[in-house]
Design a protein around this motif. Sequence first.
Motif, PDB file in Angstrom:
ATOM      1  N   LYS A 208      33.866  30.095  50.831  1.00 54.84           N
ATOM      2  CA  LYS A 208      33.922  30.692  49.351  1.00 54.84           C
ATOM      3  C   LYS A 208      35.237  31.222  49.301  1.00 54.84           C
ATOM      4  CE  LYS A 208      29.097  31.074  49.357  1.00 54.84           C
ATOM      5  NZ  LYS A 208      27.984  32.084  48.798  1.00 54.84           N
ATOM      6  N   ASN A 209      35.957  31.190  48.132  1.00 52.33           N
ATOM      7  CA  ASN A 209      36.959  31.806  47.746  1.00 52.33           C
ATOM      8  C   ASN A 209      36.913  33.340  47.666  1.00 52.33           C
ATOM      9  OD1 ASN A 209      39.114  29.792  47.505  1.00 52.33           O
ATOM     10  ND2 ASN A 209      38.102  29.072  45.825  1.00 52.33           N
ATOM     11  N   ASN A 210      37.850  34.184  47.796  1.00 50.53           N
ATOM     12  CA  ASN A 210      37.957  35.390  47.558  1.00 50.53           C
ATOM     13  C   ASN A 210      39.441  35.903  47.079  1.00 50.53           C
ATOM     14  OD1 ASN A 210      35.515  36.717  47.872  1.00 50.53           O
ATOM     15  ND2 ASN A 210      36.354  38.103  49.395  1.00 50.53           N
ATOM     16  N   SER A 211      39.639  36.769  46.245  1.00 54.24           N
ATOM     17  CA  SER A 211      41.127  36.958  45.893  1.00 54.24           C
ATOM     18  C   SER A 211      41.178  38.292  44.879  1.00 54.24           C
ATOM     19  CB  SER A 211      41.797  35.882  44.813  1.00 54.24           C
ATOM     20  OG  SER A 211      41.025  35.473  43.865  1.00 54.24           O
ATOM     21  N   VAL A 212      42.386  38.824  44.939  1.00 60.52           N
ATOM     22  CA  VAL A 212      42.626  40.208  44.185  1.00 60.52           C
ATOM     23  C   VAL A 212      43.874  39.763  43.435  1.00 60.52           C
ATOM     24  CG1 VAL A 212      43.132  42.498  44.318  1.00 60.52           C
ATOM     25  CG2 VAL A 212      41.467  41.595  45.813  1.00 60.52           C
ATOM     26  N   SER A 213      43.937  40.163  42.368  1.00 57.78           N
ATOM     27  CA  SER A 213      45.118  39.765  41.358  1.00 57.78           C
ATOM     28  C   SER A 213      45.687  40.916  40.619  1.00 57.78           C
ATOM     29  CB  SER A 213      44.666  38.588  40.504  1.00 57.78           C
ATOM     30  OG  SER A 213      43.969  39.042  39.352  1.00 57.78           O
ATOM     31  N   LEU A 214      46.982  41.100  40.675  1.00 59.95           N
ATOM     32  CA  LEU A 214      47.467  41.926  39.599  1.00 59.95           C
ATOM     33  C   LEU A 214      48.011  41.263  38.350  1.00 59.95           C
ATOM     34  CD1 LEU A 214      50.202  43.553  42.090  1.00 59.95           C
ATOM     35  CD2 LEU A 214      48.169  44.603  41.128  1.00 59.95           C
ATOM     36  N   ASP A 215      47.487  41.914  37.253  1.00 56.88           N
ATOM     37  CA  ASP A 215      47.575  41.195  35.830  1.00 56.88           C
ATOM     38  C   ASP A 215      48.365  41.812  35.174  1.00 56.88           C
ATOM     39  OD1 ASP A 215      45.505  39.503  36.842  1.00 56.88           O
ATOM     40  OD2 ASP A 215      44.002  41.045  36.158  1.00 56.88           O
TER      41      ASP A 215
END
Length: 220
Positions: A208-215
């Motif tokens: 499964k995908n996991n991610s953290v983004s700066l928006d």
Amino acid sequence: MKKLTLLLLFLCAGFTAMAQIEIGLQVSPTIAGNRFVAEDKYNLQKESSSLHLGVGVVADYFFAQNYAFSTGLMYRGKGSEIKYSYNRQDGNPPVSGKDDISLQYIEIPVSLKLFTNEVAPGTVAYIQVGGSLNTKVAATVNDKKVIDGQKVGKRFNVFEADALLGAGAEFQLGESTKLFAGLTYHRGLNNIDDYYRKVLDDKNVSVKNNSVSLDFGVKF
């Protein structure tokens, strides 16, 4: 019946008049990885995280002063380098490998944004809770689109769903222009790759995908 129809039209018109739509552009540098549902004997693990980019359009539909339904259309990269190693118990040769997975998705986020009152002049904070429906548009493994005569993209599931949780702040620049910045966690909910189920001969294995983004973005 006519009175009921007129009443519904009146309520819809009133709701639309009170609502406010803000549309903007967003850029999201994303640190992506994977998580696994698998027995320890397979030694399936993330080798490293990868940096990707997300870009797209966002829309916040305010149905009350501090509450907005948020959606949009994003193009985002995901995936990371993973490895596996399994010593078979049936006398067959061991199975091992390392894959650098890169995926691109078109995402439709569906979430609720809750805004505070001003925490500083022209500045409000928000939290965001919801999910995203995603469609795979491209895929590579070890920078290859074709391996052993087969397209790599066929091994990955077309659709993905994830949950998202975020927080950030908006800054008023003018009458209708706002800058915003935030941090969002994306947690994939379904298996994205059937390859490992086949190579390890275990239908219970999931990636499964996991991610953290700066928006970062601007709304008009």
